[in-house]
Design a protein around this motif. Structure first.
Motif, mmCIF file in Angstrom:
data_model
loop_
_atom_site.group_PDB
_atom_site.id
_atom_site.type_symbol
_atom_site.label_atom_id
_atom_site.label_comp_id
_atom_site.label_asym_id
_atom_site.label_seq_id
_atom_site.Cartn_x
_atom_site.Cartn_y
_atom_site.Cartn_z
ATOM 1 N N ALA A 60 1.274 -2.110 -3.555
ATOM 2 C CA ALA A 60 0.581 -0.968 -2.954
ATOM 3 C C ALA A 60 -0.516 -0.377 -3.832
ATOM 4 N N SER A 61 -1.268 -1.216 -4.515
ATOM 5 C CA SER A 61 -2.344 -0.712 -5.371
ATOM 6 C C SER A 61 -3.582 -0.303 -4.577
ATOM 7 N N GLY A 62 -3.757 -0.873 -3.393
ATOM 8 C CA GLY A 62 -4.883 -0.512 -2.538
ATOM 9 C C GLY A 62 -6.195 -1.181 -2.862
ATOM 10 N N GLN A 63 -6.203 -2.118 -3.794
ATOM 11 C CA GLN A 63 -7.445 -2.791 -4.162
ATOM 12 C C GLN A 63 -8.056 -3.554 -2.976
ATOM 13 N N CYS A 64 -7.209 -4.141 -2.156
ATOM 14 C CA CYS A 64 -7.693 -4.901 -1.007
ATOM 15 C C CYS A 64 -8.373 -3.986 0.011
ATOM 16 N N VAL A 65 -7.797 -2.821 0.241
ATOM 17 C CA VAL A 65 -8.369 -1.861 1.184
ATOM 18 C C VAL A 65 -9.718 -1.362 0.667
ATOM 19 N N SER A 66 -9.789 -1.116 -0.616
ATOM 20 C CA SER A 66 -11.058 -0.686 -1.212
ATOM 21 C C SER A 66 -12.130 -1.760 -1.070
ATOM 22 N N ALA A 67 -11.731 -3.011 -1.182
ATOM 23 C CA ALA A 67 -12.684 -4.116 -1.115
ATOM 24 C C ALA A 67 -13.132 -4.425 0.315
ATOM 25 N N GLY A 126 -11.984 -2.804 3.859
ATOM 26 C CA GLY A 126 -11.220 -1.954 4.761
ATOM 27 C C GLY A 126 -11.202 -2.429 6.197
ATOM 28 N N GLU A 127 -12.123 -3.319 6.559
ATOM 29 C CA GLU A 127 -12.147 -3.880 7.907
ATOM 30 C C GLU A 127 -11.035 -4.904 8.124
ATOM 31 N N VAL A 128 -10.513 -5.440 7.027
ATOM 32 C CA VAL A 128 -9.523 -6.515 7.104
ATOM 33 C C VAL A 128 -8.137 -6.050 6.658
ATOM 34 N N PHE A 129 -8.089 -5.154 5.689
ATOM 35 C CA PHE A 129 -6.815 -4.708 5.125
ATOM 36 C C PHE A 129 -6.619 -3.203 5.299
ATOM 37 N N ASP A 130 -5.379 -2.813 5.442
ATOM 38 C CA ASP A 130 -4.998 -1.404 5.466
ATOM 39 C C ASP A 130 -3.669 -1.292 4.735
ATOM 40 N N GLN A 131 -3.146 -0.076 4.642
ATOM 41 C CA GLN A 131 -1.863 0.151 3.987
ATOM 42 C C GLN A 131 -0.957 0.960 4.900
ATOM 43 N N ARG A 132 0.338 0.636 4.854
ATOM 44 C CA ARG A 132 1.307 1.403 5.625
ATOM 45 C C ARG A 132 1.386 2.816 5.071
ATOM 46 N N ASP A 133 1.510 3.777 5.963
ATOM 47 C CA ASP A 133 1.576 5.178 5.542
ATOM 48 C C ASP A 133 2.817 5.472 4.707
ATOM 49 N N GLU A 134 3.938 4.874 5.079
ATOM 50 C CA GLU A 134 5.197 5.243 4.429
ATOM 51 C C GLU A 134 5.349 4.717 3.007
ATOM 52 N N ASP A 135 4.742 3.565 2.688
ATOM 53 C CA ASP A 135 4.945 3.018 1.339
ATOM 54 C C ASP A 135 3.709 2.372 0.717
ATOM 55 N N VAL A 138 2.232 -0.411 1.408
ATOM 56 C CA VAL A 138 2.192 -1.874 1.425
ATOM 57 C C VAL A 138 1.069 -2.347 2.348
ATOM 58 N N VAL A 139 0.438 -3.425 1.958
ATOM 59 C CA VAL A 139 -0.700 -3.976 2.693
ATOM 60 C C VAL A 139 -0.331 -4.334 4.136
ATOM 61 N N VAL A 140 -1.293 -4.072 5.017
ATOM 62 C CA VAL A 140 -1.207 -4.465 6.421
ATOM 63 C C VAL A 140 -2.469 -5.260 6.718
ATOM 64 N N LEU A 141 -2.307 -6.419 7.309
ATOM 65 C CA LEU A 141 -3.440 -7.269 7.642
ATOM 66 C C LEU A 141 -3.962 -6.896 9.019
ATOM 67 N N LEU A 142 -5.186 -6.423 9.078
ATOM 68 C CA LEU A 142 -5.791 -6.019 10.339
ATOM 69 C C LEU A 142 -6.448 -7.187 11.065
ATOM 70 N N ASP A 143 -6.957 -8.158 10.305
ATOM 71 C CA ASP A 143 -7.672 -9.292 10.901
ATOM 72 C C ASP A 143 -7.363 -10.560 10.102
ATOM 73 N N PRO A 144 -6.445 -11.417 10.596
ATOM 74 C CA PRO A 144 -6.075 -12.621 9.852
ATOM 75 C C PRO A 144 -7.169 -13.692 9.814
#
Length: 64
Positions: A12-19, A21-30, A32-38
């Protein structure tokens, strides 16, 4: 390009979302990465590869 994530490895570092954001997000509760577009469009390929490279947990894999 196909993206595969391993949520069990994610720290849950968020580096992917920063890089890319159109493809990656993070779950609100913890955070953890969520893939928006595989299968993102080609114009995001370099950014997705960078996101995978900077992931400290190596939780993102890019398959060509």
């Amino acid at each position: 390009m196909k993206i595969v994530i391993d949520q069990d490895r994610c720290i849950a570092s968020g580096q992917c979302v920063s890089a890319v954001g159109e493809v990656f997000d993070q779950r609100d509760e913890d955070g953890v990465v969520v893939l928006l577009d595989p299968t993102p469009p080609a114009d995001l390929a370099a950014a997705v590869r960078q996101a995978a490279a900077v992931c400290p947990a190596r939780a993102i894999r890019v398959e060509e």
